[in-house]
Design a protein around this motif. Structure first.
Motif, PDB file in Angstrom:
ATOM      1  N   ARG A 161       2.707  81.431  18.347  1.00 51.02           N
ATOM      2  CA  ARG A 161       3.490  81.162  19.522  1.00 51.02           C
ATOM      3  C   ARG A 161       5.306  81.158  18.666  1.00 51.02           C
ATOM      4  O   ARG A 161       6.081  81.406  18.914  1.00 51.02           O
ATOM      5  N   VAL A 162       4.804  81.053  16.767  1.00 52.40           N
ATOM      6  CA  VAL A 162       6.385  81.513  16.109  1.00 52.40           C
ATOM      7  C   VAL A 162       6.589  82.760  16.385  1.00 52.40           C
ATOM      8  O   VAL A 162       8.379  82.948  16.759  1.00 52.40           O
ATOM      9  N   LEU A 163       5.803  83.526  16.593  1.00 54.03           N
ATOM     10  CA  LEU A 163       5.817  85.037  16.569  1.00 54.03           C
ATOM     11  C   LEU A 163       6.933  85.055  18.523  1.00 54.03           C
ATOM     12  O   LEU A 163       7.470  86.140  18.491  1.00 54.03           O
ATOM     13  N   GLU A 164       6.008  84.930  18.994  1.00 50.19           N
ATOM     14  CA  GLU A 164       6.429  84.898  20.156  1.00 50.19           C
ATOM     15  C   GLU A 164       8.415  84.251  20.647  1.00 50.19           C
ATOM     16  O   GLU A 164       8.721  85.090  20.916  1.00 50.19           O
ATOM     17  N   ASN A 165       8.163  83.349  19.550  1.00 52.15           N
ATOM     18  CA  ASN A 165       9.673  82.373  20.050  1.00 52.15           C
ATOM     19  C   ASN A 165      10.761  83.532  19.296  1.00 52.15           C
ATOM     20  O   ASN A 165      11.630  83.785  19.731  1.00 52.15           O
ATOM     21  N   VAL A 166      10.621  83.884  18.101  1.00 45.67           N
ATOM     22  CA  VAL A 166      11.360  84.688  17.503  1.00 45.67           C
ATOM     23  C   VAL A 166      11.275  85.672  17.754  1.00 45.67           C
ATOM     24  O   VAL A 166      12.369  86.296  18.360  1.00 45.67           O
ATOM     25  N   LEU A 167      10.407  86.593  18.197  1.00 49.50           N
ATOM     26  CA  LEU A 167      10.347  88.396  18.907  1.00 49.50           C
ATOM     27  C   LEU A 167      11.354  87.473  20.893  1.00 49.50           C
ATOM     28  O   LEU A 167      12.166  88.515  20.667  1.00 49.50           O
TER      29      LEU A 167
END
Ligand code: ZN
Length: 423
Positions: free
Chosen positions: A262-268
């Protein structure tokens, strides 16, 4: 100033493999950058789940010479020239016999391919297809001075305590010889990320960062630390292929939806919306171990051009020109943003029923929060989803606003008593 690329340049020529002095030399350079790094040795023969730590490989010399004594290939020119884990050999062969000792890749005829043979004993060389095609009929001497013997597998581990036992986990591998995007970019980005984490004044999360040989290293590490990792790891990132400038990508965890996903999808998604999200079916690195059934750690893989998906992959064309300071810096920036989001991520619940009256709290319109209607809208959207169920990452996804914009708003509302943290 190119500090990241300079470190890559220093590490690049070392002849690494899954064990041996190339790994130790690499780790000693990383330890110079991260003095807290602990270097661990695991003896050959140690069992790790279904695997056994192999014998240690030492390579001193590897070359082919023609009948006049001219050198055709020498692994000193490129550590790719010798097949990783090659057994010693000293033999004179015809051109025809030489063919069975040489690996080439017709898809990239001018590049040296990267080949290893860890678990089947063989001796071999790698050279460009065009180079091999140019060899005349002759007698050739093939010579490899190497050793396979009991020794150990070497890895580096950095544990940085935070305010809680909950951990952010970083994993990168250090087993490829002279290859840049895959692989030296990963350890370089991880090293700089660890330095950033060490410099952070306050950190909720503890950090566990490991520099391991791919596959056998993660299996060995998990066999020693699985219980504590299952208890403590909240989000983990395999960092690999992180140095070119061709966009960003990630490999999801096995079932997706973990905090790391979730955090990597959000940041990218916020900063590089053109990024590629590969499903777990496209796995290939240590996520294979971290997400295996029963291990099931919340781990995703972060890449720029993903392994197996760029034309220079596993050939000598994956060199120091393919990775750039800007490419490496971009990866570092994404991962720093992930850490910042994880550190600030909370579930909040609004403390009143119905919409709050912002004016009496000085939240609308205000001088301290910019009074534009879109800022008020963002604040109201944040409050509208602050139900104690959604964390800031999922609210950022839902209301399509960068999490870094939501963090100060949420903290201000908490300080005003309008939001309370739900644990
Ligand atoms: Zn690779």
């Amino acid at each position: 100033m190119h500090p990241m690329h300079d470190l890559a340049r220093e590490l690049f020529p070392i002849c690494r493999s899954i064990t041996g002095d190339g790994v130790r030399e690499t780790l000693s350079i990383i330890k110079r950058e991260l003095p807290q790094l602990k270097i661990c040795e695991v003896p050959s023969g140690t069992k790790a789940f279904d695997w056994t730590v192999p014998w240690e490989w030492t390579i001193r010399e590897a070359w082919i010479k023609n009948s006049s004594g001219d050198t055709i290939v020498d692994f000193r020119d490129s550590s790719l020239h010798v097949v990783g884990y090659s057994a010693p050999i000293d033999r004179e062969v015809s051109l025809d016999e030489l063919r069975s000792f040489v690996f080439t890749d017709d898809r990239a005829p001018d590049a040296i391919p990267y080949v290893t043979s860890y678990y089947k004993e063989r001796s071999g060389y790698c050279m460009s297809a065009s180079h091999f095609a140019s060899l005349p009929d002759d007698r050739y001497r093939i010579f490899i001075d190497s050793e396979l013997k009991e020794g150990s597998l070497t890895y580096g581990e950095l544990l940085i305590p935070g305010e809680s036992d909950e951990e952010i986990f970083l994993s990168t591998y250090i087993c490829h010889p002279s290859l840049a995007n895959d692989n030296i970019s990963g350890p370089v980005v991880a090293t700089f990320l660890c330095r950033h984490l060490l410099e952070m004044p306050r950190r909720r999360y503890s950090v566990r960062a490991i520099f391991i040989p791919e596959t056998i290293g993660s299996i060995v590490y998990l066999s020693k630390h699985l219980d504590e990792m299952k208890k403590n790891v909240r989000a983990g990132f395999v960092i690999t292929c992180a140095g070119d400038e061709r966009g960003y990508s990630m490999v999801s965890s096995r079932l997706g939806g973990t905090l790391a996903d979730r955090v990597l999808e959000n940041v990218l998604g916020t900063h590089h919306p053109e990024y590629k999200k590969y499903p777990y079916l496209k796995r290939g690195s240590d996520e294979r171990q971290y997400c295996a059934p029963g291990v099931d750690l919340p781990v995703v893989t972060f890449c720029r051009s993903k392994f197996g998906e760029f034309p220079e992959y596993h050939t000598s064309a994956d060199d120091l020109d393919l990775i750039t300071e800007e490419g490496l810096r971009g990866s570092l920036d994404v991962l720093k943003k992930c850490v910042a989001a994880l550190e600030a991520d909370r579930r909040y619940r609004i403390t009143c029923l119905c919409e709050p009256q912002l004016g009496k709290r000085g939240l609308y319109p205000t001088t301290s929060i910019k009074g534009s209607s879109s800022d008020v809208r963002t604040l109201m959207d944040l409050l509208s989803y602050s139900d104690g169920e959604h964390d800031l990452i999922s609210i950022s996804d839902l209301i399509q606003k960068p999490i870094e914009d939501l963090i100060p708003l949420a903290e201000r509302c908490r300080d005003q008593g309008l939001l309370e943290e739900v644990r």
